[in-house]
Design a protein around this motif. Structure first.
Motif, short mmCIF file in Angstrom:
data_model
loop_
_atom_site.label_atom_id
_atom_site.label_comp_id
_atom_site.label_asym_id
_atom_site.label_seq_id
_atom_site.Cartn_x
_atom_site.Cartn_y
_atom_site.Cartn_z
N THR A 110 -5.33 -32.09 -4.76
CA THR A 110 -6.76 -31.94 -4.47
C THR A 110 -7.42 -30.91 -5.41
O THR A 110 -8.64 -30.88 -5.55
CB THR A 110 -6.98 -31.49 -3.01
OG1 THR A 110 -6.34 -30.22 -2.80
CG2 THR A 110 -6.41 -32.51 -2.04
N LYS A 118 -8.68 -31.91 -10.20
CA LYS A 118 -9.95 -32.12 -10.90
C LYS A 118 -10.55 -30.80 -11.38
O LYS A 118 -11.02 -30.69 -12.52
CB LYS A 118 -10.93 -32.85 -9.98
CG LYS A 118 -12.24 -33.20 -10.64
CD LYS A 118 -13.14 -33.97 -9.68
CE LYS A 118 -14.48 -34.32 -10.35
NZ LYS A 118 -15.36 -35.09 -9.43
N GLU A 119 -10.53 -29.79 -10.53
CA GLU A 119 -11.12 -28.49 -10.88
C GLU A 119 -10.30 -27.79 -11.96
O GLU A 119 -10.86 -27.22 -12.91
CB GLU A 119 -11.23 -27.60 -9.64
CG GLU A 119 -11.84 -26.23 -9.89
CD GLU A 119 -13.31 -26.27 -10.25
OE1 GLU A 119 -13.92 -25.20 -10.39
OE2 GLU A 119 -13.87 -27.38 -10.40
N ASP A 177 -8.34 -29.19 -14.20
CA ASP A 177 -8.55 -29.93 -15.45
C ASP A 177 -9.88 -29.56 -16.08
O ASP A 177 -10.00 -29.40 -17.30
CB ASP A 177 -8.51 -31.45 -15.18
CG ASP A 177 -7.09 -31.95 -14.94
OD1 ASP A 177 -6.14 -31.25 -15.32
OD2 ASP A 177 -6.95 -33.05 -14.36
N ALA A 178 -10.92 -29.43 -15.23
CA ALA A 178 -12.25 -29.08 -15.73
C ALA A 178 -12.26 -27.68 -16.35
O ALA A 178 -12.84 -27.47 -17.42
CB ALA A 178 -13.27 -29.17 -14.60
#
Length: 286
Positions: free
Chosen positions: A168, A171-172, A174-175
């Motif tokens: 979960t 995404k953060e 990776d960003a």
């Protein structure tokens, strides 16, 4: 107009006409202009002690001092105007107070300068602020780098502990990794080295989590494909299941796909081709 001022209790009292003249003046009311000085001088001469009159030399000395002060004020006003004009196009912070009376800062670009009553005012988004309230002049490149670093660090601090990272958070993380890699050297200099080291720990941990997740997904694919009926027995009721398995497989990384046995991959591809045939029959029948 007479330049005499009445005196009461040892204090000069301004008349109505003198007040009117003062209000018409374009100079700052915070200081003393020539008219006010002359009024004081005349009043001093009128009400001086006849037995101990002030000497002409003293009057000249007072006037000289006043002229010197006036010149200094004019120079200061000119300096303020020049300083304010040089700020046009610059990005600044202005000290203000909010409705609760708490000191705050307003940030913006100086669009133009207004000069009123010997005071300079900076226009920021059509609001005027006194030059006296100027707090900081900021280089735009510096501010952008600072803001980017601040936002980056804030987002990093919101991540869970490294050991608690799961998919979960992918995404953060990776960003954040992308943001840091796209920063130039100047922007990276605003990021603390401890923060950079922590980011590396997050990316390494996420890689481990992904590997574990893909192994689990690969095992699930092999189990579910193995549970499907023989190819010739596949019907429309199996279409959704096969499409889902194909999607999961395609979503795996190259390393993840290697975790799926070759025979299972071949079988899954055969199932995908079979349901295409079923779909074609349905369209023909329709």
């Amino acid at each position: 107009m007479a330049l005499f001022a009445p005196v009461e209790d040892g204090k000069i009292v301004e008349t109505t006409s003198q007040n009117s003249l003062k209000n018409q003046s374009k100079k700052s009311t915070d200081g003393m202009d020539k008219d006010a000085f002359l009024q004081l001088l005349v009043a001093q001469m009128q009400y001086q002690d006849p037995l101990e009159p002030t000497s002409n030399t003293e009057y000249i000395s007072q006037y000289a001092q006043f002229s010197q002060v006036e010149q200094i004020q004019n120079m200061a006003a000119s300096t303020d105007l020049s300083r304010a004009s040089s700020l046009v196009g610059e990005h600044v912070y202005i000290k203000t107070r909010n409705k609760a009376g708490v000191e705050d800062l307003v940030y913006g670009k100086v669009d133009y300068v207004v000069y009123e009553n010997n005071k300079a005012y900076l226009s920021i988004e059509e609001s005027l602020y006194s030059l006296d309230d100027l707090d900081t002049v900021v280089d735009l490149e510096y501010k952008n780098a600072y803001d980017k670093a601040y936002d980056f660090s804030t987002r990093m601090n919101k991540l869970p502990a490294v050991k608690a990272v799961d998919m979960t958070d992918a995404k953060e993380i990776d960003a954040l990794e992308k943001i840091y890699n796209e920063m130039n050297d100047y922007e990276k200099s605003f990021i603390a080295q401890d923060t950079v080291k922590t980011l590396k720990k997050y990316t390494e941990r996420l890689k481990e989590v992904r590997q574990a997740a893909e192994k689990s997904a690969a095992a699930d694919i092999m189990k579910r494909v193995g549970a499907l009926p023989d190819l010739e027995d596949v019907t429309e009721e199996h279409v959704e299941e096969i499409e889902e398995l194909a999607g999961i497989y395609e979503g795996l990384s190259e390393d993840g796909k290697k975790e799926v046995a070759a025979e299972i991959v071949e079988k899954l591809q055969a199932y995908v081709e079979k349901i295409k045939t079923l779909g074609g029959k349905e369209e023909g029948e329709a």
